[in-house]
Design an enzyme around this catalytic site. Structure first.
Site, short mmCIF file in Angstrom:
data_model
loop_
_atom_site.label_atom_id
_atom_site.label_comp_id
_atom_site.label_asym_id
_atom_site.label_seq_id
_atom_site.Cartn_x
_atom_site.Cartn_y
_atom_site.Cartn_z
N SER A 93 0.84 -1.19 0.00
CA SER A 93 0.00 0.00 0.00
C SER A 93 0.88 1.26 0.00
O SER A 93 1.69 1.42 -0.91
CB SER A 93 -0.96 -0.06 1.19
OG SER A 93 -2.04 0.84 1.02
N HIS A 227 -7.82 -5.61 0.09
CA HIS A 227 -6.62 -4.78 0.21
C HIS A 227 -5.56 -5.43 1.10
O HIS A 227 -4.37 -5.24 0.89
CB HIS A 227 -7.02 -3.42 0.78
CG HIS A 227 -5.97 -2.37 0.63
ND1 HIS A 227 -5.60 -1.85 -0.60
CD2 HIS A 227 -5.21 -1.72 1.55
CE1 HIS A 227 -4.65 -0.94 -0.43
NE2 HIS A 227 -4.39 -0.84 0.86
#
Length: 249
Positions: A93, A227
């Site tokens: 990320s 995610h």
């Protein structure tokens, strides 16, 4: 063995007799303990270091950073003593953007070329859009962490822990949200991109666009999940990484 090294910038969770080195760069709001089990996931030939950003975990007394460039500059300087072995970076990320920026700095300023750049759950710099989540109220920040499925969501549910965790998340969201779009500046090493196939923040097309900075070679891999696919797919992801690392010894 657990050791804080390089002025607290890195954490090593396992002893190694390494032939190569992997440095892991955590996500926004993340800290080194999240990646604790990575230390034993590659065998003694791989020295695994996890970055510890200022203002959290063992560095609570240090001010939080709020700029990607400042964080990348400081991390690059801290990495220089560890370039004696073939060096790969893995960033998840926000850590993926940071890994790319560090790779560029190592090449341009120190003539150090990575063995591999591994980016996870993040759009490449030229496909990012500015976001102002760091300016939002606490509830909005918490809702975003829950939406992405971060493990920090549990800490945010506790009022005592929330007071410690929320400033870190806000600072990291400022780093991530004020970074990009930027030019697709290529790196001189192969790039490997990973994401969950149900990631609400990164589409398969976004992931494929990392090829634009990868003239030395590009591979993409989608895993089942969102995610934070890397929690449930830990063995598969580290297995994929291990095969890539084996090729640089």
């Amino acid at each position: 063995m657990k050791a804080g090294i390089a002025g607290g910038w890195f954490r090593r969770y396992e002893a190694a007799a390494p032939g190569e080195r992997l440095v892991v760069l955590p996500h926004a709001g993340g800290s080194a303990p999240f990646y604790r089990r990575w230390g034993a996931s590659f065998g003694p030939q791989t020295d695994v270091l996890v970055a510890c950003y200022p203002g959290r975990h063992t560095r609570l007394d240090e001010p939080l950073l709020r700029s990607m460039d400042e964080l990348a500059d400081e991390l690059t300087a801290a990495l220089l003593p560890f370039t004696d072995l073939p060096l790969s970076l893995f960033g998840h990320s926000m850590g993926a953007s940071l890994a790319h920026e560090v790779a560029l700095r190592l090449e341009a300023r120190h003539s150090v070329r990575l063995a591999g750049l591994h980016v996870s759950s993040r759009r490449p710099p030229h496909r990012l859009t500015a976001r102002g989540l760091h300016l939002a109220d606490d509830r909005t920040l918490i809702d975003e962490v829950v939406r992405l499925g971060g493990t920090e969501a549990a800490a945010l549910a506790d009022p005592g822990l929330r007071a410690m965790v929320l400033p870190v998340i806000r600072a990291d969201f400022e780093i991530a949200g004020t970074y990009g779009p930027r030019a697709a500046v290529p790196v001189g090493c192969p790039v490997h991109a990973y994401a969950g196939d149900r990631d609400p923040a990164v589409s398969p097309a976004d992931l494929a666009a990392w090829a634009d900075i990868a003239p030395a070679g590009f591979r993409r891999r989608l895993f089942p999940g969102g995610h934070f696919y890397l929690v449930d797919r830990h063995a598969e992801l580290t297995g994929e990484l291990g095969r890539s690392l084996a090729g640089v010894r």
